[in-house]
Design a protein around this motif. Structure first.
Motif, PDB file in Angstrom:
ATOM      1  N   GLN B 194     -27.280  35.099   5.480  1.00 14.70           N
ATOM      2  CA  GLN B 194     -27.443  33.811   6.036  1.00 14.70           C
ATOM      3  C   GLN B 194     -27.410  33.648   7.670  1.00 14.70           C
ATOM      4  OE1 GLN B 194     -24.136  31.451   4.615  1.00 14.70           O
ATOM      5  NE2 GLN B 194     -24.929  31.682   2.242  1.00 14.70           N
ATOM      6  N   ILE B 195     -27.295  34.855   8.178  1.00 19.38           N
ATOM      7  CA  ILE B 195     -27.411  34.924   9.672  1.00 19.38           C
ATOM      8  C   ILE B 195     -28.365  34.355  10.483  1.00 19.38           C
ATOM      9  CG2 ILE B 195     -27.753  36.571  11.449  1.00 19.38           C
ATOM     10  CD1 ILE B 195     -24.735  36.110  10.753  1.00 19.38           C
ATOM     11  N   GLU B 196     -29.774  34.543   9.971  1.00 16.64           N
ATOM     12  CA  GLU B 196     -30.951  33.755  10.391  1.00 16.64           C
ATOM     13  C   GLU B 196     -30.818  32.248  10.284  1.00 16.64           C
ATOM     14  OE1 GLU B 196     -34.759  33.198  12.078  1.00 16.64           O
ATOM     15  OE2 GLU B 196     -33.234  34.908  12.078  1.00 16.64           O
ATOM     16  N   ALA B 197     -30.200  31.759   9.012  1.00 21.36           N
ATOM     17  CA  ALA B 197     -30.198  30.169   9.158  1.00 21.36           C
ATOM     18  C   ALA B 197     -29.121  29.819  10.069  1.00 21.36           C
ATOM     19  CB  ALA B 197     -29.691  30.094   7.603  1.00 21.36           C
ATOM     20  N   ILE B 198     -28.178  30.392  10.153  1.00 24.24           N
ATOM     21  CA  ILE B 198     -27.088  29.956  11.006  1.00 24.24           C
ATOM     22  C   ILE B 198     -27.759  30.021  12.632  1.00 24.24           C
ATOM     23  CG2 ILE B 198     -24.864  30.627  11.980  1.00 24.24           C
ATOM     24  CD1 ILE B 198     -24.220  29.598   9.477  1.00 24.24           C
ATOM     25  N   THR B 199     -28.224  30.961  12.990  1.00 22.16           N
ATOM     26  CA  THR B 199     -28.923  31.233  14.233  1.00 22.16           C
ATOM     27  C   THR B 199     -29.805  30.144  14.428  1.00 22.16           C
ATOM     28  OG1 THR B 199     -28.681  33.682  13.907  1.00 22.16           O
ATOM     29  CG2 THR B 199     -30.244  32.835  15.679  1.00 22.16           C
ATOM     30  N   GLN B 200     -30.630  30.027  13.408  1.00 22.47           N
ATOM     31  CA  GLN B 200     -31.683  28.753  13.716  1.00 22.47           C
ATOM     32  C   GLN B 200     -30.860  27.410  13.932  1.00 22.47           C
ATOM     33  OE1 GLN B 200     -35.008  28.871  13.858  1.00 22.47           O
ATOM     34  NE2 GLN B 200     -35.552  30.558  12.938  1.00 22.47           N
ATOM     35  N   ALA B 201     -29.884  27.099  13.036  1.00 22.41           N
ATOM     36  CA  ALA B 201     -29.272  25.986  13.219  1.00 22.41           C
ATOM     37  C   ALA B 201     -28.478  25.859  14.647  1.00 22.41           C
ATOM     38  CB  ALA B 201     -28.135  25.638  12.184  1.00 22.41           C
ATOM     39  N   VAL B 202     -27.794  26.840  15.129  1.00 17.50           N
ATOM     40  CA  VAL B 202     -27.261  26.956  16.319  1.00 17.50           C
ATOM     41  C   VAL B 202     -28.101  26.682  17.431  1.00 17.50           C
ATOM     42  CG1 VAL B 202     -25.887  28.284  18.053  1.00 17.50           C
ATOM     43  CG2 VAL B 202     -25.272  28.261  15.603  1.00 17.50           C
ATOM     44  N   GLY B 206     -29.113  24.034  20.986  1.00 14.78           N
ATOM     45  CA  GLY B 206     -29.112  24.307  22.486  1.00 14.78           C
ATOM     46  C   GLY B 206     -28.247  25.477  22.636  1.00 14.78           C
ATOM     47  N   PHE B 207     -27.692  26.125  21.655  1.00 14.04           N
ATOM     48  CA  PHE B 207     -27.020  27.187  21.919  1.00 14.04           C
ATOM     49  C   PHE B 207     -27.546  28.417  21.364  1.00 14.04           C
ATOM     50  CE2 PHE B 207     -23.976  23.914  22.795  1.00 14.04           C
ATOM     51  CZ  PHE B 207     -22.918  24.214  23.366  1.00 14.04           C
ATOM     52  N   VAL B 208     -26.950  29.616  21.603  1.00 15.84           N
ATOM     53  CA  VAL B 208     -27.677  30.804  21.173  1.00 15.84           C
ATOM     54  C   VAL B 208     -26.903  31.787  20.443  1.00 15.84           C
ATOM     55  CG1 VAL B 208     -27.469  31.884  23.321  1.00 15.84           C
ATOM     56  CG2 VAL B 208     -29.286  32.609  21.962  1.00 15.84           C
ATOM     57  N   VAL B 209     -27.316  32.413  19.595  1.00 11.51           N
ATOM     58  CA  VAL B 209     -26.487  33.380  18.690  1.00 11.51           C
ATOM     59  C   VAL B 209     -27.104  34.878  19.031  1.00 11.51           C
ATOM     60  CG1 VAL B 209     -25.975  34.398  16.757  1.00 11.51           C
ATOM     61  CG2 VAL B 209     -26.111  32.107  16.926  1.00 11.51           C
ATOM     62  N   ARG B 210     -26.477  35.740  19.586  1.00  9.62           N
ATOM     63  CA  ARG B 210     -27.244  37.037  19.592  1.00  9.62           C
ATOM     64  C   ARG B 210     -26.234  38.218  19.394  1.00  9.62           C
ATOM     65  NH1 ARG B 210     -26.221  39.287  25.240  1.00  9.62           N
ATOM     66  NH2 ARG B 210     -25.120  37.534  26.436  1.00  9.62           N
ATOM     67  N   GLY B 211     -26.831  39.632  19.236  1.00  7.29           N
ATOM     68  CA  GLY B 211     -26.110  40.469  18.757  1.00  7.29           C
ATOM     69  C   GLY B 211     -25.374  41.133  20.154  1.00  7.29           C
ATOM     70  N   LEU B 212     -24.374  41.733  19.801  1.00  7.84           N
ATOM     71  CA  LEU B 212     -23.663  42.381  20.879  1.00  7.84           C
ATOM     72  C   LEU B 212     -23.952  43.610  21.575  1.00  7.84           C
ATOM     73  CD1 LEU B 212     -20.833  42.124  22.285  1.00  7.84           C
ATOM     74  CD2 LEU B 212     -19.777  43.578  20.560  1.00  7.84           C
ATOM     75  N   TYR B 213     -24.394  44.536  20.740  1.00  6.37           N
ATOM     76  CA  TYR B 213     -24.736  45.820  21.412  1.00  6.37           C
ATOM     77  C   TYR B 213     -26.166  45.772  21.804  1.00  6.37           C
ATOM     78  CZ  TYR B 213     -19.914  47.097  20.444  1.00  6.37           C
ATOM     79  OH  TYR B 213     -18.670  47.026  20.318  1.00  6.37           O
TER      80      TYR B 213
END
Ligand code: ZN
Ligand code: ZN
Lengths: 268, 365
Positions: B194-202, B206-213
């Motif tokens: 569900q990460i992709e769906a959450i990312t899209q929603a965020v 106007g906010f961004v989700v990204r990996g840490l490393y």
């Protein structure tokens, strides 16, 4: 090969791309195409061929065309043996795709060259991306050179940043650049931000516009200083002073030669 | 007398911003806020000459002296640091990738003793002021960074306009110059795809989700950062409140995803976690991505109360310690990849066995 169904005709209309990282492969994908990893990047001005393209956020991208995202992980690149476009020696493991003037272009890089070009999930930090896209345009150039510049060449008198440099790096050179490159910014800021005016923490500017002794002076500062002084005079109800300042500003704006019109660095 | 390497002081202490008890520490790992600031009348670092850069550093140094939080802070020039020390600071999130790879005049960093505050000088902007803490504490952190920033303005004249706020080298940061981000551990959403769906929603807000490393390892630890993008047209407190709301929702989704997994595939989940524990306890060679993957699983197990003897902080800290710069800093020499994999397994085994031993001691009392 997966197709991109809406070529970029107009930078304003469809000016957005996303960036993807699938198993370490990065691809730029045009608006409306899905990316399976949570990575997007910030907007920068980048000039590609004759077209100034503005990159912006993924959300803007997905909705720019009013279309639902198409789910497509670009299977065309799965298990492909390809040589690196840059060094030609190693196997390309990084694949980049984008649309320039309606043509789809691809760039395939080995991990070494990709590293050199700073292609990684952190590239949305900006500069590296802008640089990459710039080089990318050079590499895939097909458009004749004689096309007119879309943006007039401008130079900031204070820091000597040119509009070309700005488009390449996405970075301004000094505070005065915000005045000089206003035409660019007026276009860019609404796409980058939720608004175009500062809302939030405020600080007071010194009334005398005083700057550090080694500061770089420029006419723009003079104008700003006068304007600040004018605001202050009006709010203090010193109307005679305000009138004098207003005249001075008027003179300056009408191109009266200014005594500090040179880009003089006052360094010890 | 030879001065002690200031970075060694940091290497000797635990990662402070991961060790403190933060609220909601299970899913929200840490919170960071940074402010971008420039000094008035001086070209931004890209256009600044050597003397400008030195002058900026000198002025910032004087201003930092007026900030109690920075009392006795580490004050180092990037050019004076060995590669290893710079990578160490990067892995510790005290400097940026860009700052790590540059050694220009005036490139410097100030790090508070407690590592909760760092100030990069002459990075993309003259100042990058950053504060960090464990768990999710956006409001408190904003108050802290706002306070430090205000103390700095007593001695520094910032580049600022009433219309555009704080002027930054990149127009993406202009206005508040704020980037607030929360690091989340989201194995449930990754399992549930569900990460992709959450990312899209965020993204749509106007906010961004990204990996840490970095590349390749970016999702191995199931760690993600959520941060704001817009810095103009919204106030800092508004941005922070909005981010907090988003984080609460993501955390809620993560909880649900975990619950669903527990209900539908409990054995699958326990097996996954148990195997991770087995590998981490007994492996003698651990590649970076495997270590992160297994530590993430173990961390999930801790959240699910499967392990009483290990706490989440241990895992948080291991996730930082197993990075190349830290491993080499601990061994105080350059290690090749194979040596690092062995060193990594050693440190993980050591830590987990320590935890185990402590509980055994407690039980025998
Ligand atoms: Zn190559
Ligand atoms: Zn300028």
């Amino acid at each position: 090969m997966a197709t991109i169904d809406s070529p970029v005709h107009n930078a304003r209309e469809c000016s957005t791309f996303s960036i993807d990282s699938v198993d370490g492969n990065i691809c730029f994908v045009q608006a409306g195409r899905r990316l399976s990893n949570p990575t997007s990047f910030l907007a920068r001005y980048v000039k590609i061929g004759v077209q100034t393209v503005m990159y912006t956020r993924k959300d803007a991208c997905v909705y720019a065309n009013g279309r639902e995202p198409i789910f497509d992980d670009n299977p065309a690149w799965q298990g492909l043996d390809m040589d690196c476009d840059l060094c030609g020696d190693n196997e390309a493991t990084n694949h980049i795709e984008m649309v320039i003037d309606g043509d789809k272009k691809s760039l395939h890089l080995c991990s070494q060259c990709a590293n050199k070009k700073k292609i990684n999930p952190n590239m949305f930090e900006g500069v590296a991306l802008a640089e990459l896209l710039h080089n990318f345009a050079d590499m895939t150039k097909e458009v004749p050179e004689e096309q007119p510049e879309t943006v007039p060449l401008m130079t900031c008198p204070t820091c000597e940043l040119t509009s070309t440099e700005f488009q390449k790096s996405g970075l301004l050179g000094c505070a005065d650049c915000y005045e000089i490159f206003k035409p660019f910014l007026l276009e860019a800021l609404p796409a980058l931000h939720k608004g175009v005016n500062h809302v939030g923490k405020m600080i007071e500017l010194p009334d005398d516009g005083s700057l550090p002794a080694f500061a770089v002076k420029a006419p723009v500062n003079r104008l700003k200083d006068l304007q600040a002084a004018l605001r202050q005079a009006v709010s203090d109800e010193h109307y005679e002073e305000a009138a004098a300042l207003r005249d001075e500003i008027k003179n300056l704006m009408e191109g009266e030669p200014s005594e500090d019109g040179v880009n003089d660095e006052i360094l010890p | 007398m030879k001065a002690k390497n200031p970075i060694d002081q940091l290497a000797d202490q635990p990662v402070q911003w991961l060790s403190d008890d933060g609220p909601d520490a299970g899913i929200t790992v840490s919170t960071r806020i940074r402010l971008a600031r420039n000094l008035a009348g001086i070209p931004f670092p890209t256009k600044a000459n050597t003397r400008h850069r030195q002058a900026v550093l000198q002025m910032v140094r004087e201003a930092v002296a007026g900030v109690p939080l920075m009392d006795g802070c580490i004050d180092v020039k990037m050019s004076s640091l060995a590669e290893l020390d710079r990578v160490f600071l990067l892995e510790r999130h005290l400097i940026s990738r860009e700052h790590c790879s540059t050694r220009k005049t005036g490139n410097s960093v100030f790090v508070a003793r407690g590592e909760n505050c760092s100030i990069m000088v002459n990075e993309e902007d003259h100042l990058r002021l950053q504060v960090m803490t464990a768990g999710m504490q956006l409001e408190q952190l904003w108050q802290l960074v706002d306070h430090v920033d205000s103390l700095l303005t007593e001695r520094l004249q910032y580049a600022y306009s009433d219309d555009l706020g704080f002027l930054t080298a990149c127009p993406t940061n202009v206005g508040t110059g704020i980037r607030a981000s929360v690091m989340l551990h989201l194995p449930g959403l990754v399992f549930a795809n569900q990460i992709e769906a959450i990312t899209q929603a965020v993204h749509t807000i106007g906010f961004v989700v990204r990996g840490l490393y970095g590349e390749g390892s970016d999702t191995a630890g199931n760690l993600f950062q959520v941060s704001n993008q817009s810095t103009l047209g919204e106030s800092e407190t508004y941005i922070i409140e909005k981010l907090e709301k988003i984080i609460r929702q993501v955390v809620e989704h993560e909880r649900n995803a975990r619950q669903v997994l527990l209900e539908r595939k409990p054995k699958y989940l326990y097996d996954h976690i148990g195997r991770a524990y087995g590998i981490l306890r007994h492996a003698y060679i651990l590649e970076s991505s495997e270590a992160l993957r297994q530590l993430s699983a173990l961390r999930l197990g801790i959240d699910l109360n499967m392990f009483s003897s290990i706490d989440a902080h241990t895992i948080n800290e291991l996730m930082v310690m197993i990075q190349p710069g830290h491993l080499q800093k601990i061994h105080n020499r350059t290690l090749d990849e194979n040596e690092r994999d062995i060193a990594r397994a050693d440190i993980v085994r050591g830590r987990l066995n320590d935890s185990k031993r402590q509980t055994t001691d407690e039980q025998s009392h």
